[in-house]
Enzyme design. Structure first.
Site, PDB file in Angstrom:
ATOM      1  N   GLY A   1      17.863 -39.884 -21.694  1.00 47.35           N
ATOM      2  CA  GLY A   1      16.997 -41.064 -21.655  1.00 47.35           C
ATOM      3  C   GLY A   1      17.691 -42.172 -20.894  1.00 47.35           C
TER       4      GLY A   1
ATOM      5  CG  HIS B   1      -7.419 -39.686  12.241  1.00 42.86           C
ATOM      6  ND1 HIS B   1      -8.278 -40.371  13.061  1.00 42.86           N
ATOM      7  CD2 HIS B   1      -8.144 -38.685  11.682  1.00 42.86           C
ATOM      8  CE1 HIS B   1      -9.485 -39.836  12.978  1.00 42.86           C
ATOM      9  NE2 HIS B   1      -9.432 -38.807  12.152  1.00 42.86           N
TER      10      HIS B   1
ATOM     11  CD1 TRP C   1      18.669 -34.632 -12.106  1.00 44.66           C
ATOM     12  CD2 TRP C   1      18.141 -36.714 -12.700  1.00 44.66           C
ATOM     13  NE1 TRP C   1      17.992 -35.209 -11.057  1.00 44.66           N
ATOM     14  CE2 TRP C   1      17.647 -36.486 -11.400  1.00 44.66           C
ATOM     15  CE3 TRP C   1      17.922 -37.962 -13.280  1.00 44.66           C
ATOM     16  CZ2 TRP C   1      16.956 -37.447 -10.663  1.00 44.66           C
ATOM     17  CZ3 TRP C   1      17.234 -38.926 -12.555  1.00 44.66           C
ATOM     18  CH2 TRP C   1      16.757 -38.660 -11.254  1.00 44.66           C
TER      19      TRP C   1
ATOM     20  CB  CYS D   1      19.926 -35.426 -19.723  1.00 47.68           C
ATOM     21  SG  CYS D   1      20.625 -36.562 -18.543  1.00 47.68           S
TER      22      CYS D   1
ATOM     23  CE  LYS E   1       9.879 -26.634 -14.701  1.00 43.80           C
ATOM     24  NZ  LYS E   1       9.101 -26.266 -13.502  1.00 43.80           N
TER      25      LYS E   1
HETATM   26  O1  M6R Z   1       6.325 -31.526 -16.186  1.00 43.59           O
HETATM   27  P1  M6R Z   1       5.364 -32.212 -15.246  1.00 43.59           P
HETATM   28  O2  M6R Z   1       4.282 -31.304 -14.793  1.00 43.59           O
HETATM   29  O3  M6R Z   1       4.836 -33.489 -15.774  1.00 43.59           O
HETATM   30  O4  M6R Z   1       6.253 -32.558 -13.978  1.00 43.59           O
HETATM   31  C1  M6R Z   1       5.724 -33.285 -12.915  1.00 43.59           C
HETATM   32  C2  M6R Z   1       6.609 -33.178 -11.702  1.00 43.59           C
HETATM   33  O5  M6R Z   1       7.868 -33.716 -11.962  1.00 43.59           O
HETATM   34  C3  M6R Z   1       6.768 -31.738 -11.229  1.00 43.59           C
HETATM   35  O6  M6R Z   1       5.550 -31.131 -10.983  1.00 43.59           O
HETATM   36  C4  M6R Z   1       7.627 -31.678  -9.956  1.00 43.59           C
HETATM   37  O7  M6R Z   1       6.955 -32.265  -8.894  1.00 43.59           O
HETATM   38  C5  M6R Z   1       8.015 -30.237  -9.643  1.00 43.59           C
HETATM   39  N1  M6R Z   1       9.403 -30.150  -9.354  1.00 43.59           N
HETATM   40  C6  M6R Z   1       7.284 -29.672  -8.503  1.00 43.59           C
HETATM   41  O8  M6R Z   1       7.623 -28.351  -8.241  1.00 43.59           O
END
Ligand code: M6R
Length: 623
Positions: A102, A519, A75, A2, A618
């Site tokens: 949030g 495996h 979101w 969001c 994001k």
């Molecule tokens: O902002 P952050 O690095 O903490 O975010 C972690 C993950 O949400 C982030 O890396 C996510 O997996 C990406 N979309 C991967 O490309």
């Protein structure tokens, strides 16, 4: 997840809100909306489902008599992506509008209390609860007097302060009250909010990107703080302490950093920015004379760091993959035991930790809820905490005792690319720094620094594979299953390649250590399941080559990422993408480049929205 914007000042309010929301769209794109006050008393709410482009078609533009507004891109957490669930939400009798980032955990309980008080709900969201709670608080303070009597705006601030203890969870809120049409209110707990200070105008946003090009003066709102904002005045109060001073800081982001320029997608732009973002992560951090990296903000002395017996690296998603790279690097170079923990698991585990353990949280956004919670938990247990983080002033950067900023520049594409390589390089520097505090010799340190310095050029060369990678993508883009395999430093690269493909092209992909596929996953191998082998030359090369042969023996197509000059692999693999040979400890930063490009091209060819993949956001600011 969001995105929130707000504005008070002389500009065209809707224009700013829409532009700000476009820049925040990567935080969520299920629905969007704005609320403005026109003619000093008309609260006008516009909403749409889907992207900001849909909202832009509905918004009519604000009149000259409008100075204030808020906006939101969603979101979805509570309730589907429908028009009624879109923000802003309005409180009783349309007296206020609110946007929220949030989650309110006790919303069901609050909702039934409000229903019993006569409030009716139109949405399924947790946010509408805050809107009604606030209007109820105002009603109680004014005795329900809506006869036009003028109450001071401090009453709004007071009402917000009073409802805060009743909200369990996280929130960044921007609020408009019909009765105070010149004042915007903002409040946060656990979700980011910043305020931009302009000349006779103020801005509110979830992060700095909407402000670039409008102002470079920003105030980070801290947890429990409430801001009362008019065109020319910003007053900040703490929930329990009353009025508090606020620091105005200079923002690093420039507007061209958040624009697409000549690129079709942010992801491609960010992939190609990597030589530069890596240079920026390295800048000022290599001391040739002492043959060691240097850091300004660790806030742990060499003496304290020498005593460290264990390092816990925690993160989510792609950042977790860079933590795995960090584990190999720190153990190999600094000889310190490392554990890599998913932040979402670390928080609730009760694993015994020695006193001399430090926690390092790795995060692009600095806002990931699980990572923040894990860091807080380890801090509470008394461990020193560091953050390797891209976004300056973010919640995790503020919460950690010290850390390393990546300076990779804003990353807008939902799929993380340049932040990942910068995280890997920051961890490489940290490993060498810790190694030089212990047993790594001056000569080895010098040699490694020279190799690190050559990295941006190697990444530039790896980017030249783009056209070839696009051809390979054309050959395999219709396949529905992929295996990504690598060993040692390149095992995390295999995981990262698989995640990139999954998240933007919705193709099933598994990352494995290449020997481990015997495996189980080898059962997946058939003519339509390509295996992507990450196998630059190194001490484990022969073993990986045997794993490759095992796949070929079962008829599986193989794409190999190999080091320039390796002729042998060309005889067995169906396709080879050559990257420049590099020292083994730097290989993950170079070998991941063609994998980023491969996922990009496959996603494009499958008609996917590369920058805004379905169901994702994001920054994941909810647990
Ligand atoms: O902002 P952050 O690095 O903490 O975010 C972690 C993950 O949400 C982030 O890396 C996510 O997996 C990406 N979309 C991967 O490309």
């Amino acid at each position: 997840m969001c995105g929130i914007v707000g504005y008070v000042g002389p500009r065209n309010v809707q224009d700013f809100l829409l532009e700000g929301l476009r820049r925040l769209e990567y935080r969520g794109y299920d629905s969007a909306g704005t609320a403005i006050i026109e003619n000093h008393h008309d609260l006008l709410v516009t909403k749409s489902v889907g992207r900001i482009a849909n909202l832009a078609q509905r918004v009519t533009g604000s009149s000259d008599d409008c100075q204030i507004g808020i906006g939101h891109t969603r979101w979805a957490t509570h309730g589907a992506a429908t028009l009624v669930n879109a923000h802003p939400h309005v409180g009783g009798e349309n007296c206020l509008a609110i946007v929220h980032n949030g989650v309110i955990e006790n919303f069901a309980e609050l909702r039934s209390q409000l229903v019993s008080q006569g409030y009716s709900f139109v949405s399924e969201t947790d946010t509408e609860v805050i809107a009604h709670l606030l209007s109820e608080q105002i009603r109680q303070k004014t005795g329900g007097d809506r006869s036009g009597t003028t109450y001071p705006r401090e009453l709004g601030m007071e009402a917000i302060r009073e409802i805060m203890p009743r909200l369990r969870g996280t929130y960044g809120l921007a609020i408009l009250f019909k009765d105070w049409p010149e004042t915007l209110f903002a409040v946060r707990l656990g979700s980011p909010l910043i305020i931009g200070v302009g000349d006779g105008e103020h801005f509110v946003a979830s992060d700095a990107s909407p402000l670039a090009g409008f102002t470079d003066q920003i105030v980070y709102l801290a947890d429990h703080q409430i801001a009362m904002i008019s065109e020319d005045r910003l007053q900040v109060s703490h929930r329990d302490q009353g009025p508090v001073a606020h620091d105005v800081q200079k923002m690093e982001i420039r507007s061209n950093q958040v624009e697409l320029g000549d690129y079709e997608h942010y992801m491609l732009k960010e992939i190609f920015e990597q030589p530069e973002s890596i240079r920026n992560t390295l800048r000022g951090r290599l001391n040739h004379d002492d043959a060691t990296p240097v850091f300004g903000g660790l806030n742990l002395s060499p003496q304290e760091l020498r005593k460290v017996k264990r390092i816990v690296l925690t993160a989510c998603g792609t950042s977790w993959h860079s933590a795995l790279v960090g584990e190999y690097l720190i153990e190999e170079i600094a000889n310190i035991p490392v554990e890599v923990e998913y932040a979402s698991e670390l928080r609730y585990r009760n694993s015994p930790t020695e006193a001399e353990t430090i926690l390092i949280a790795i995060t692009q956004s600095g806002e990931t809820a699980d990572t923040l919670a894990a860091l807080k938990e380890m801090k509470r247990k008394g461990h020193p905490t560091l953050a390797i983080c891209n976004v300056v002033g973010s919640s995790i950067a503020q919460e950690a005792d010290g850390g390393v900023y990546l300076h990779a520049g804003p990353e807008i594409g939902v799929a993380s690319t340049k932040a990942y390589t910068s995280q890997c390089i920051a961890l490489t520097l940290l490993a060498l720094y810790l190694g030089r505090l212990r047993h790594v010799s001056y000569e080895t340190g010098r040699q490694m620094i020279d190799q690190i310095n050559q990295l941006p050029e190697a990444v530039e060369k790896a980017l030249q594979t783009n056209r070839q990678v696009a051809e390979i993508a054309r050959k395999y883009h219709a396949c529905d299953n992929f295996l990504y395999l690598g060993r040692h430093y390149n095992f995390p690269t295999a995981l990262e390649g698989a995640l990139k493909l999954k998240e933007i092209s919705y193709v099933h992909a598994e990352g494995y250590p290449s020997a481990e596929m015997k495996h189980g996953p080898i059962a997946l191998v058939d003519l339509n399941t390509p295996s992507v082998f990450v196998m630059p030359t190194g001490f484990i090369y022969e073993k990986v080559m045997s794993n490759l042969e095992e796949i070929k023996a079962r008829g599986g197509p193989v794409i190999a990422i190999a080091a320039q000059g390796d002729q042998r692999v060309a005889d067995v693999a169906d396709d080879v993408i050559y990257v420049p040979p590099t020292a083994e400890f730097l290989q993950p930063i170079v070998t991941v480049i063609p994998l980023q490009l491969l996922s990009y091209h496959i996603a494009l060819m499958r008609g996917c929205d590369v920058d805004k993949p379905r169901n994702l956001a994001k920054s994941v600011t909810v647990e």
